[in-house]
Design an enzyme around this catalytic site. Structure first.
Site, PDB file in Angstrom:
ATOM      1  N   LYS A  22       0.837  -1.210   0.000  1.00  0.00           N
ATOM      2  CA  LYS A  22       0.000   0.000   0.000  1.00  0.00           C
ATOM      3  C   LYS A  22       0.871   1.260   0.000  1.00  0.00           C
ATOM      4  O   LYS A  22       0.636   2.182  -0.789  1.00  0.00           O
ATOM      5  CB  LYS A  22      -0.890   0.001   1.258  1.00  0.00           C
ATOM      6  CG  LYS A  22      -1.492   1.348   1.594  1.00  0.00           C
ATOM      7  CD  LYS A  22      -2.304   1.324   2.860  1.00  0.00           C
ATOM      8  CE  LYS A  22      -1.539   1.518   4.145  1.00  0.00           C
ATOM      9  NZ  LYS A  22      -1.263   2.907   4.545  1.00  0.00           N
ATOM     10  N   ASN A  23       1.893   1.279   0.864  1.00  0.00           N
ATOM     11  CA  ASN A  23       2.665   2.511   1.024  1.00  0.00           C
ATOM     12  C   ASN A  23       3.647   2.763  -0.112  1.00  0.00           C
ATOM     13  O   ASN A  23       4.317   3.789  -0.155  1.00  0.00           O
ATOM     14  CB  ASN A  23       3.383   2.522   2.385  1.00  0.00           C
ATOM     15  CG  ASN A  23       2.378   2.711   3.519  1.00  0.00           C
ATOM     16  OD1 ASN A  23       1.216   3.041   3.272  1.00  0.00           O
ATOM     17  ND2 ASN A  23       2.815   2.496   4.744  1.00  0.00           N
ATOM     18  N   CYS A 116      -4.462  12.828  12.742  1.00  0.00           N
ATOM     19  CA  CYS A 116      -5.280  11.620  12.656  1.00  0.00           C
ATOM     20  C   CYS A 116      -5.087  10.844  13.944  1.00  0.00           C
ATOM     21  O   CYS A 116      -4.415  11.316  14.862  1.00  0.00           O
ATOM     22  CB  CYS A 116      -4.929  10.797  11.426  1.00  0.00           C
ATOM     23  SG  CYS A 116      -3.300  10.099  11.505  1.00  0.00           S
ATOM     24  N   ARG A 121       0.746  14.799  12.993  1.00  0.00           N
ATOM     25  CA  ARG A 121       1.261  14.612  11.636  1.00  0.00           C
ATOM     26  C   ARG A 121       1.281  15.892  10.783  1.00  0.00           C
ATOM     27  O   ARG A 121       0.579  16.000   9.771  1.00  0.00           O
ATOM     28  CB  ARG A 121       0.487  13.504  10.929  1.00  0.00           C
ATOM     29  CG  ARG A 121       0.548  12.196  11.696  1.00  0.00           C
ATOM     30  CD  ARG A 121      -0.163  11.076  11.016  1.00  0.00           C
ATOM     31  NE  ARG A 121       0.597  10.497   9.914  1.00  0.00           N
ATOM     32  CZ  ARG A 121       0.151   9.493   9.164  1.00  0.00           C
ATOM     33  NH1 ARG A 121      -1.032   8.968   9.398  1.00  0.00           N
ATOM     34  NH2 ARG A 121       0.881   9.008   8.195  1.00  0.00           N
ATOM     35  N   ASP A 304       5.009   0.717  11.885  1.00  0.00           N
ATOM     36  CA  ASP A 304       3.801   0.077  11.340  1.00  0.00           C
ATOM     37  C   ASP A 304       3.651  -1.377  11.789  1.00  0.00           C
ATOM     38  O   ASP A 304       2.643  -2.019  11.481  1.00  0.00           O
ATOM     39  CB  ASP A 304       3.798   0.145   9.805  1.00  0.00           C
ATOM     40  CG  ASP A 304       3.591   1.572   9.305  1.00  0.00           C
ATOM     41  OD1 ASP A 304       3.187   2.432  10.110  1.00  0.00           O
ATOM     42  OD2 ASP A 304       3.847   1.822   8.111  1.00  0.00           O
ATOM     43  N   ARG A 396      -8.232  -0.641   5.190  1.00  0.00           N
ATOM     44  CA  ARG A 396      -7.433   0.359   4.468  1.00  0.00           C
ATOM     45  C   ARG A 396      -6.077  -0.224   4.086  1.00  0.00           C
ATOM     46  O   ARG A 396      -5.407   0.290   3.187  1.00  0.00           O
ATOM     47  CB  ARG A 396      -7.196   1.586   5.358  1.00  0.00           C
ATOM     48  CG  ARG A 396      -8.440   2.393   5.590  1.00  0.00           C
ATOM     49  CD  ARG A 396      -8.145   3.588   6.434  1.00  0.00           C
ATOM     50  NE  ARG A 396      -7.252   4.506   5.728  1.00  0.00           N
ATOM     51  CZ  ARG A 396      -6.996   5.734   6.119  1.00  0.00           C
ATOM     52  NH1 ARG A 396      -7.567   6.209   7.200  1.00  0.00           N
ATOM     53  NH2 ARG A 396      -6.174   6.507   5.440  1.00  0.00           N
TER      54      ARG A 396
HETATM   55  N1  EPU Z   1       6.465  14.653  10.516  1.00  0.00           N
HETATM   56  C1  EPU Z   1       6.567  15.994  10.825  1.00  0.00           C
HETATM   57  N2  EPU Z   1       6.519  16.896   9.799  1.00  0.00           N
HETATM   58  C2  EPU Z   1       6.388  16.506   8.496  1.00  0.00           C
HETATM   59  C3  EPU Z   1       6.302  15.141   8.194  1.00  0.00           C
HETATM   60  C4  EPU Z   1       6.332  14.216   9.229  1.00  0.00           C
HETATM   61  O1  EPU Z   1       6.679  16.361  11.978  1.00  0.00           O
HETATM   62  O2  EPU Z   1       6.350  17.381   7.618  1.00  0.00           O
HETATM   63  C5  EPU Z   1       6.460  13.668  11.601  1.00  0.00           C
HETATM   64  C6  EPU Z   1       5.115  12.949  11.690  1.00  0.00           C
HETATM   65  O3  EPU Z   1       4.171  13.695  12.421  1.00  0.00           O
HETATM   66  C7  EPU Z   1       5.495  11.651  12.359  1.00  0.00           C
HETATM   67  C8  EPU Z   1       6.900  11.387  11.818  1.00  0.00           C
HETATM   68  O4  EPU Z   1       7.395  12.643  11.341  1.00  0.00           O
HETATM   69  O5  EPU Z   1       5.508  11.797  13.732  1.00  0.00           O
HETATM   70  C9  EPU Z   1       6.969  10.353  10.716  1.00  0.00           C
HETATM   71  O6  EPU Z   1       6.194  10.769   9.616  1.00  0.00           O
HETATM   72  P1  EPU Z   1       6.502  10.375   8.098  1.00  0.00           P
HETATM   73  O7  EPU Z   1       6.388  11.625   7.301  1.00  0.00           O
HETATM   74  O8  EPU Z   1       7.766   9.586   8.012  1.00  0.00           O
HETATM   75  O9  EPU Z   1       5.267   9.433   7.797  1.00  0.00           O
HETATM   76  P2  EPU Z   1       4.256   9.514   6.584  1.00  0.00           P
HETATM   77  O10 EPU Z   1       4.992   9.704   5.330  1.00  0.00           O
HETATM   78  O11 EPU Z   1       3.143  10.431   6.902  1.00  0.00           O
HETATM   79  C10 EPU Z   1       4.416   6.956   6.075  1.00  0.00           C
HETATM   80  C11 EPU Z   1       3.457   5.801   6.004  1.00  0.00           C
HETATM   81  C12 EPU Z   1       2.954   5.471   7.390  1.00  0.00           C
HETATM   82  C13 EPU Z   1       4.176   5.113   8.256  1.00  0.00           C
HETATM   83  C14 EPU Z   1       5.178   6.278   8.260  1.00  0.00           C
HETATM   84  C15 EPU Z   1       6.442   5.985   9.022  1.00  0.00           C
HETATM   85  C16 EPU Z   1       2.466   6.053   3.825  1.00  0.00           C
HETATM   86  C17 EPU Z   1       1.260   6.321   3.018  1.00  0.00           C
HETATM   87  N3  EPU Z   1       2.332   6.150   5.151  1.00  0.00           N
HETATM   88  O12 EPU Z   1       3.673   8.036   6.612  1.00  0.00           O
HETATM   89  O13 EPU Z   1       2.122   4.327   7.267  1.00  0.00           O
HETATM   90  O14 EPU Z   1       3.763   4.865   9.576  1.00  0.00           O
HETATM   91  O15 EPU Z   1       5.538   6.604   6.900  1.00  0.00           O
HETATM   92  O16 EPU Z   1       7.077   4.859   8.536  1.00  0.00           O
HETATM   93  O17 EPU Z   1       3.507   5.729   3.274  1.00  0.00           O
HETATM   94  C18 EPU Z   1       0.473   2.806   7.931  1.00  0.00           C
HETATM   95  O18 EPU Z   1       0.654   2.192   6.865  1.00  0.00           O
HETATM   96  O19 EPU Z   1      -0.211   2.336   8.879  1.00  0.00           O
HETATM   97  C19 EPU Z   1       1.067   4.128   8.121  1.00  0.00           C
HETATM   98  C20 EPU Z   1       0.643   4.991   9.027  1.00  0.00           C
END
Ligand code: EPU
Length: 416
Positions: A22-23, A116, A121, A304, A396
């Site tokens: 998915k990711n 969320c 986030r 995850d 999801r």
């Molecule tokens: N963060 C910030 N500022 C930003 C971006 C992120 O503070 O601009 C913080 C977030 O709030 C969080 C941390 O950094 O505390 C990690 O966030 P990241 O940006 O790495 O996560 P993401 O890209 O939003 C993806 C996956 C998530 C997975 C995370 C971490 C997708 C669609 N989602 O999210 O997947 O947990 O990376 O590995 O790729 C899941 O599949 O259940 C899921 C939540």
């Protein structure tokens, strides 16, 4: 609200195929904005989040047809720069399309993604990255507007290796003028899959999978055929389903190296693996031991998998600790696992788990995707019947979950 009922204590046996990630599929579909002409993306899991991304592409003028695990995309018209509010609030990964639209159209207007269930986030790292490429960002009336006629390559230093920000900036930089360097980039396998797709389409990206990614801008990208990598989180969750029920499961269509952090924790607890090229078989002797785990960006232990591992450790012999460092609020499953007899308490971002000999079925609620997965694992192991509400969250991220588990011998039923 749909629910599932599980009658626990049935050891799972057999082999299953793991779906596409998915990711990986989500950012790859977002990247379609950058690819001129026709593209075919295969091994795409059929999940509600994928449907949301397909709707998003259609809403901005891109033709996207989904047929089973294949998505055909035709990008020939002028792409719109406005992302619908309804889709961004449904799924945070909608924001991953901002970079491609900005690079292609010169501006994007996107509703501010809210927090969320697992944390606030924010998207500040993404926005600073766009600014480093010369974009101007303004926030008003709940919208983020990002403008730049032509992005210019630059040095982007991330304070934290955000997965989504790495993907967003990498995609935007493919069409920027000059060279972009992302320092402290995320290293997840999904980043590499996205870079592979973009390079197949004519981009010039090196270093994906390491902390420094270098992107040399090109003038246009063309359509491609690309197969999404296997879902490492589904693979890990299924392996745990075999172990927690004291069964033996083989997961096929996996890349063992992608889940080595999980395998090493599970080995510590006493699990044994047989690993072949694309398959892993896992089994345990008697009861398993506790472990000390800290979630980290890849290649560390993935956040995850944290909730699912906690369900398994709840039944371990001895104590365990699990520290969550990525999200500030990813312990919602603890209260639900407690209802099933688990002895877990949270001290700030650390969960302290005293292993118990058995769990008992109960009525519980999935608050988010992985918390929900932890509950179905607990339900598979528990004595008696477990009812899980909020199955939509689980769906999801896990394709055909009920069918897959039933095929392995689980007594599980989905009720609308
Ligand atoms: N963060 C910030 N500022 C930003 C971006 C992120 O503070 O601009 C913080 C977030 O709030 C969080 C941390 O950094 O505390 C990690 O966030 P990241 O940006 O790495 O996560 P993401 O890209 O939003 C993806 C996956 C998530 C997975 C995370 C971490 C997708 C669609 N989602 O999210 O997947 O947990 O990376 O590995 O790729 C899941 O599949 O259940 C899921 C939540």
């Amino acid at each position: 609200m749909a629910k599932v009922k599980i009658i626990g204590e049935q050891p799972l046996h057999g082999a299953i195929n793991i779906s596409g990630a998915k990711n990986s599929a989500l950012p790859i579909l977002a990247a379609a904005v950058l690819l001129d002409g026709e593209s075919i993306i295969s091994n795409v899991p059929q999940l509600t989040d994928i449907t949301t991304m397909v709707r998003m592409l259609r809403s901005i003028n891109i033709l996207a047809e989904q047929s089973g695990g294949k998505i055909r995309i035709v990008n020939k018209k002028q792409v719109k720069h406005l992302i619908p509010y309804e889709l961004v609030t449904k799924m945070r990964a909608s924001f991953f399309i901002a970079g491609p639209i900005l690079a292609k159209v010169g501006m994007v207007r996107v509703p501010m993604p809210g927090g969320c269930a697992i944390g606030s986030r924010p998207v500040d790292i993404h926005l600073k990255g766009f600014q480093a490429l010369g974009a101007v960002v303004s926030l008003e009336h709940g919208f983020i507007e990002i403008r730049c006629k032509k992005l210019k390559g630059g040095q982007v230093n991330f304070p934290f290796p955000s997965v989504g920000a790495t993907e967003n900036i990498m995609m935007a930089a493919t069409l920027a003028e000059g060279v972009t360097t992302i320092a402290n980039a995320a290293r997840e396998p999904e980043i590499v899959d996205l870079a592979d797709l973009l390079n197949e389409a004519g981009a010039n990206i090196s270093g994906a999978g390491s902390s420094t990614i270098v992107i040399t801008g090109v003038s246009a990208l063309h359509g491609v055929k690309h197969a999404v990598i296997p879902d490492r989180i589904e693979a890990g969750t299924m392996l745990l389903a075999g172990l927690i029920t004291r069964g033996q499961i083989t997961v096929n269509n996996v890349r063992p190296a992608d889940i080595s952090a999980l395998l090493s924790v599970l080995s510590e607890t006493g699990a044994r693996f047989e690993i072949e090229n694309n398959s892993i078989t896992a089994a345990l002797g008697a009861r398993w031991r506790g472990a000390q785990v800290v979630t980290q960006p890849y290649p560390g232990f993935p956040t995850d998998m944290q909730a699912q591992l906690m369900a398994y450790l709840a039944l371990a012999e001895g104590a365990s600790t699990v520290r969550e460092t990525i999200f500030e609020n990813r312990f919602m499953h603890i209260g639900e696992l407690q209802r099933m007899g688990a002895r877990i308490r949270a001290e700030e971002r650390t969960a302290i788990i005293e292993g118990v000999a058995g769990l008992s079925g109960a009525e519980v609620k999935a608050t988010d995707l992985r918390a929900g997965a932890a509950l179905w694992l607990a339900g598979l192991a528990a004595q008696g019947e477990t009812t899980i509400y909020g199955v939509e969250h689980i769906e999801r991220g896990y394709e055909k979950l009920t069918e897959k588990l039933s095929a392995l011998g689980a007594r599980i039923k989905r009720i609308n």
